[in-house]
Write a protein that holds these residues in place. Structure first.
Motif, PDB file in Angstrom:
ATOM      1  N   VAL A  89      47.108  38.096  34.584  1.00  0.00           N
ATOM      2  CA  VAL A  89      47.104  37.745  36.003  1.00  0.00           C
ATOM      3  C   VAL A  89      46.635  38.937  36.834  1.00  0.00           C
ATOM      4  O   VAL A  89      45.816  38.795  37.755  1.00  0.00           O
ATOM      5  CB  VAL A  89      48.514  37.284  36.458  1.00  0.00           C
ATOM      6  N   LEU A  90      47.109  40.123  36.491  1.00  0.00           N
ATOM      7  CA  LEU A  90      46.688  41.321  37.219  1.00  0.00           C
ATOM      8  C   LEU A  90      45.186  41.562  37.060  1.00  0.00           C
ATOM      9  O   LEU A  90      44.502  41.923  38.022  1.00  0.00           O
ATOM     10  CB  LEU A  90      47.462  42.539  36.726  1.00  0.00           C
ATOM     11  N   ARG A  91      44.660  41.350  35.871  1.00  0.00           N
ATOM     12  CA  ARG A  91      43.218  41.534  35.650  1.00  0.00           C
ATOM     13  C   ARG A  91      42.406  40.543  36.474  1.00  0.00           C
ATOM     14  O   ARG A  91      41.371  40.894  37.037  1.00  0.00           O
ATOM     15  CB  ARG A  91      42.891  41.382  34.170  1.00  0.00           C
ATOM     16  N   ARG A  92      42.861  39.289  36.541  1.00  0.00           N
ATOM     17  CA  ARG A  92      42.145  38.291  37.351  1.00  0.00           C
ATOM     18  C   ARG A  92      42.185  38.656  38.823  1.00  0.00           C
ATOM     19  O   ARG A  92      41.185  38.512  39.543  1.00  0.00           O
ATOM     20  CB  ARG A  92      42.729  36.899  37.127  1.00  0.00           C
ATOM     21  N   VAL A  93      43.307  39.132  39.295  1.00  0.00           N
ATOM     22  CA  VAL A  93      43.435  39.506  40.701  1.00  0.00           C
ATOM     23  C   VAL A  93      42.508  40.679  41.028  1.00  0.00           C
ATOM     24  O   VAL A  93      41.797  40.664  42.045  1.00  0.00           O
ATOM     25  CB  VAL A  93      44.900  39.855  41.048  1.00  0.00           C
ATOM     26  N   VAL A  94      42.490  41.674  40.174  1.00  0.00           N
ATOM     27  CA  VAL A  94      41.617  42.831  40.406  1.00  0.00           C
ATOM     28  C   VAL A  94      40.156  42.399  40.366  1.00  0.00           C
ATOM     29  O   VAL A  94      39.342  42.823  41.189  1.00  0.00           O
ATOM     30  CB  VAL A  94      41.887  43.942  39.370  1.00  0.00           C
ATOM     31  N   PHE A  95      39.800  41.526  39.422  1.00  0.00           N
ATOM     32  CA  PHE A  95      38.431  41.034  39.338  1.00  0.00           C
ATOM     33  C   PHE A  95      38.039  40.290  40.615  1.00  0.00           C
ATOM     34  O   PHE A  95      36.977  40.530  41.177  1.00  0.00           O
ATOM     35  CB  PHE A  95      38.270  40.113  38.125  1.00  0.00           C
ATOM     36  N   LEU A  96      38.892  39.394  41.083  1.00  0.00           N
ATOM     37  CA  LEU A  96      38.585  38.627  42.288  1.00  0.00           C
ATOM     38  C   LEU A  96      38.513  39.513  43.527  1.00  0.00           C
ATOM     39  O   LEU A  96      37.673  39.299  44.403  1.00  0.00           O
ATOM     40  CB  LEU A  96      39.601  37.513  42.491  1.00  0.00           C
ATOM     41  N   GLU A  97      39.384  40.506  43.594  1.00  0.00           N
ATOM     42  CA  GLU A  97      39.374  41.400  44.751  1.00  0.00           C
ATOM     43  C   GLU A  97      38.122  42.267  44.794  1.00  0.00           C
ATOM     44  O   GLU A  97      37.742  42.755  45.856  1.00  0.00           O
ATOM     45  CB  GLU A  97      40.617  42.284  44.755  1.00  0.00           C
TER      46      GLU A  97
END
Length: 70
Positions: free
Chosen positions: A8-16
């Motif tokens: 989840v953290l990786r997806r959030v960083v990618f989207l940001e």
């Protein structure tokens, strides 16, 4: 954020990071064509300034190479 799964953290960083880059690219392209228009038209190219779809880019490039200079 402690306790959040790593995926989840990786997806959030990618989207940001990806969303702002895409947004800036779209805005830059959208502003580039109108900004270039005053310079292209007076040069006597007699061509319309239009965006080329990626699917037809090769076809468009071949046509431009075959055009005779005016």
């Amino acid at each position: 954020m402690t306790g959040t799964q790593l995926g989840v953290l990786r997806r959030v960083v990618f989207l940001e990071s990806a969303v702002p880059l895409q947004l800036v690219a779209v805005v830059a392209i959208g502003m580039g064509y109108p900004a270039a228009q005053p310079f292209v038209v007076p040069c006597g190219l007699d061509r319309e300034l239009t965006a080329v779809s990626p699917a037809r880019a090769d076809e468009h490039e071949d046509r431009l190479l075959m055009d005779e200079p005016r």
